[in-house]
Design a protein around this motif. Structure first.
Motif, short mmCIF file in Angstrom:
data_model
loop_
_atom_site.label_atom_id
_atom_site.label_comp_id
_atom_site.label_asym_id
_atom_site.label_seq_id
_atom_site.Cartn_x
_atom_site.Cartn_y
_atom_site.Cartn_z
N HIS A 1 0.84 -1.21 0.00
CA HIS A 1 0.00 0.00 0.00
C HIS A 1 0.88 1.26 0.00
CE1 HIS A 1 -3.32 2.67 1.24
NE2 HIS A 1 -2.48 3.16 2.12
N GLU A 2 1.95 1.24 0.79
CA GLU A 2 2.79 2.44 0.92
C GLU A 2 3.81 2.60 -0.21
OE1 GLU A 2 4.74 2.82 4.72
OE2 GLU A 2 2.89 2.61 5.86
N HIS A 3 4.29 1.47 -0.76
CA HIS A 3 5.39 1.55 -1.71
C HIS A 3 5.04 1.12 -3.12
CE1 HIS A 3 8.57 2.36 1.31
NE2 HIS A 3 7.71 1.76 2.11
N GLY A 4 3.83 0.61 -3.31
CA GLY A 4 3.41 0.21 -4.66
C GLY A 4 3.99 -1.09 -5.15
N THR A 5 4.64 -1.87 -4.28
CA THR A 5 5.18 -3.17 -4.69
C THR A 5 4.03 -4.05 -5.18
OG1 THR A 5 6.74 -2.93 -2.85
CG2 THR A 5 6.63 -5.09 -3.91
N ARG A 6 4.26 -4.77 -6.28
CA ARG A 6 3.20 -5.60 -6.86
C ARG A 6 3.44 -7.08 -6.61
NH1 ARG A 6 3.30 -5.50 -12.18
NH2 ARG A 6 5.38 -4.62 -12.35
N GLU B 1 13.75 -5.51 3.17
CA GLU B 1 15.12 -5.35 3.62
C GLU B 1 16.02 -4.71 2.57
OE1 GLU B 1 15.70 -9.41 4.77
OE2 GLU B 1 15.14 -9.02 6.85
N LEU B 2 15.90 -5.13 1.33
CA LEU B 2 16.73 -4.56 0.26
C LEU B 2 16.55 -3.05 0.17
CD1 LEU B 2 16.30 -7.20 -2.60
CD2 LEU B 2 18.43 -6.64 -1.41
N GLU B 3 15.32 -2.58 0.34
CA GLU B 3 15.07 -1.15 0.24
C GLU B 3 15.53 -0.42 1.49
OE1 GLU B 3 10.97 -0.63 -0.99
OE2 GLU B 3 11.37 -1.59 -2.93
N ALA B 4 15.24 -1.01 2.68
CA ALA B 4 15.62 -0.35 3.94
C ALA B 4 17.12 -0.25 4.09
CB ALA B 4 15.03 -1.13 5.12
N MET B 5 17.86 -1.21 3.53
CA MET B 5 19.30 -1.26 3.75
C MET B 5 20.08 -0.52 2.68
SD MET B 5 19.69 -5.05 5.48
CE MET B 5 19.27 -5.98 4.03
N GLY B 6 19.36 0.07 1.72
CA GLY B 6 20.02 0.96 0.76
C GLY B 6 20.52 0.30 -0.51
N PHE B 7 20.10 -0.94 -0.79
CA PHE B 7 20.53 -1.57 -2.04
C PHE B 7 19.68 -1.09 -3.21
CE2 PHE B 7 23.80 -4.30 -0.62
CZ PHE B 7 23.47 -4.76 0.64
N PHE B 8 18.42 -0.75 -2.93
CA PHE B 8 17.52 -0.23 -3.95
C PHE B 8 16.71 0.89 -3.32
CE2 PHE B 8 18.31 -3.36 -7.16
CZ PHE B 8 18.62 -4.52 -6.47
N GLY B 9 16.21 1.80 -4.16
CA GLY B 9 15.40 2.89 -3.65
C GLY B 9 14.03 2.40 -3.20
N ARG B 10 13.31 3.25 -2.46
CA ARG B 10 11.98 2.90 -1.95
C ARG B 10 11.07 2.54 -3.12
NH1 ARG B 10 11.85 1.99 2.85
NH2 ARG B 10 12.91 3.29 4.37
N GLU C 1 11.48 0.24 -5.28
CA GLU C 1 12.19 -0.16 -6.51
C GLU C 1 12.75 -1.58 -6.49
OE1 GLU C 1 15.08 2.90 -7.23
OE2 GLU C 1 13.54 4.42 -7.60
N ALA C 2 12.85 -2.21 -5.34
CA ALA C 2 13.47 -3.54 -5.30
C ALA C 2 12.66 -4.57 -6.06
CB ALA C 2 13.69 -3.99 -3.86
N GLY C 3 11.34 -4.47 -5.97
CA GLY C 3 10.47 -5.44 -6.64
C GLY C 3 10.64 -5.39 -8.15
N ALA C 4 10.62 -4.17 -8.68
CA ALA C 4 10.80 -4.02 -10.13
C ALA C 4 12.18 -4.51 -10.54
CB ALA C 4 10.62 -2.56 -10.53
#
Lengths: 383, 127
Positions: free
Chosen positions: A153-158, A290-299, A301-304
């Motif tokens: 809901h907050e980040h648009g991850t699908r 975790e990937l987004e919180a730890m700075g590997f991908f932007g908010r 963006e990890a799913g895409a």
């Protein structure tokens, strides 16, 4: 001088009929010692976790008894999926301070064949608050599903992006001889797997497995004794914020961010320099968060990125190259140790078909509870 | 010096409230923040000056999930679990009543209703 990860070993993971939890611990321990080139008398520290299938109240003492060792420091760590990374950190502190020379970390369980069908799920539901969660039917998948629903809901991850994580980790597991699940998956397979707790489907969840693993952490002063140059712990971090999903912090304040930042700072490296990452993946959503919180991908963006192949061996961030919990398997606390073991093998150049060419820096992360307890490691090759 | 006595654990008072069909939370008299579940000290500021306060039972839906596999094999499914943010400033985990052909939405207003000494969330149209 930083601690050395001098020996690693894992058992096969999956259905291990007839084995015993202690036997599995001992097999992994024996093999890790052999990998380090040490006999068991060199072990002066022992760190274990806990077992649901054979719940000894003092597991580290029982393991010492079984192995025939008398360590000068021994304890069990109870931090869910963070136990393994915390154990590595504890072991490093012990050898760096001179309290121990060689610490053995051994973990394992038989949640698949060592417990009646469904008993592991029921036992894991006991992680919920006894008065204010358990009566309502909380389960671990439901707790993570609550996180997933809010995160999406907050980040648009699908959903398709979550599925991509499952497909990639299964592909990695197919290249590992010890992995529990190796049948290739498609995005459709994940989408059509039955819903466990919406939005999480069966294939968004890791399996329940049998297995054990062990790591030896040695003082850098002992490197002349060791069979091969070890892998160094360059940096470590932890953060703990809560336990139960009813006490979940805002999603931008989870402990994985601070834990990782502390590890990167102490190692003097940034996420962009990491060649291979082994990150706790109890559920597909866990990895994305975790990937987004730890700075590997932007908010958001990890799913895409996962859908785009970023986590594959030839991607921007090869991730969970042994198949993660999602496919390599999840017997319990040792699940997090398998991430450590895979990182060590990658840095040694021993990952065979899974090898990330020239890997020099690895990041490992463990998550316990419901994104409650976090521990991060940065590992590097000895110069 | 005698050890401090934390007194009777406040969990009992909350569960007694449930049996009366009343939702209570703790309010800290030092920092004015609410907390749930109840504790012998304030998790925000550490004070032990805490009082119980009735909640209006009105809140918003923070998250929800439709559970198809319960904690035991015979747990009746499906059911919907929800995290609800109550207006007083605390959060509950409860089951959510979802009417047929209705889909909950994060942020939707809900109210807590008691059913056999158990709090449950109901969707409401009230703003």
């Amino acid at each position: 001088m930083s601690a050395i990860l001098s020996g690693v070993a894992d058992t096969r993971v999956g259905r291990l009929e007839g084995a015993s939890v202690l036997g599995l611990h001992a097999q992994a321990a024996r093999d890790a010692l052999a990998d380090a080139g040490l006999c068991k008398d060199f072990i002066d520290g022992l760190l274990c976790a806990y077992s649901l299938a054979e719940p000894y109240p003092m597991l580290s003492s029982v393991v010492a008894e079984y192995l025939g060792i008398e360590p000068a420091f021994a304890t069990s760590i109870h931090a869910g999926g963070a136990s393994a990374c915390i154990a590595i950190q504890q072991a490093a502190l012990l050898v760096e301070s001179g309290v121990c020379r060689h610490v053995l970390i051994a973990m394992g369980d038989r949640r698949l064949t060592g417990m009646p069908s469904g008993a592991a799920v029921t036992a894991l539901a006991a992680f919920g608050h006894p008065h204010f969660e358990q009566p309502h039917g909380i389960t671990i998948p439901a707790a993570y599903a609550l996180v997933a629903q809010r995160y999406m809901h907050e980040h648009g991850t699908r959903l398709e992006e979550l599925a991509a994580v499952a497909v990639t980790t299964r592909r990695h597991a197919g290249r590992h001889p010890n992995a529990h699940l190796t049948e290739p998956l498609t995005l459709d397979d994940v989408a059509h797997s039955r819903v466990i707790a919406s939005p999480l489907r069966l294939l968004d969840c890791c399996p329940i497995s049998d297995g054990a693993g062990a790591v030896v952490v040695s003082s850098s002063e002992t490197r002349e004794d060791l069979r091969r140059p070890g892998i160094r712990l360059l940096g470590a971090g932890q953060r703990h914020t809560h336990e139960h999903v009813l006490a979940l912090p805002e999603l931008d304040r989870l402990g994985c961010g601070p834990a990782a930042r502390q590890a990167f700072e102490r190692a003097g490296v940034s996420p962009a320099e990491i060649d291979v990452a082994e990150i706790y993946d109890s559920f597909t959503i866990t990895l994305i968060v975790e990937l987004e919180a730890m700075g590997f991908f932007g908010r958001g963006e990890a799913g895409a990125a996962a859908l785009d192949g970023a986590l594959e061996l030839d991607g921007a961030l090869p991730c969970n190259t042994h198949g993660g919990l999602l496919s390599f398997g999840h017997p319990g606390a040792v699940g997090g140790l398998y991430h450590v073991i895979e990182a060590v093998r990658q840095l040694r150049g021993e990952a065979g078909e899974r090898q990330v060419p020239g890997a020099e820096l690895a990041f490992v992360h463990g998550d316990g509870g419901v994104l409650s307890a976090h521990a991060s490691l940065v590992l590097g090759r000895v110069a | 010096m005698p050890g401090a006595d934390p007194g009777v654990d406040p969990t009992a008072a909350i569960l007694d409230g449930y049996r009366r069909g009343e939702l209570l939370c703790q309010r800290c008299e030092a920092c004015a923040r609410a907390q749930f579940y109840p504790r012998i000290l304030c998790r925000h500021c550490g004070s032990q000056r805490l009082r119980l306060e009735p909640s209006s039972g009105r809140g918003t839906l923070y998250s929800f999930t439709r559970v198809e596999r319960g904690p035991t094999r015979d747990w009746p499914v499906p059911y919907t679990l929800a995290l609800v943010d109550l207006d007083e400033g605390f959060r509950l985990l409860v089951t959510l009543e979802v009417p047929e052909s209705s889909e909950p939405a994060i942020g939707q207003p809900v109210r807590i209703v008691f059913d056999q000494a158990t709090p449950r969330a109901h969707l409401t149209d009230e703003v």
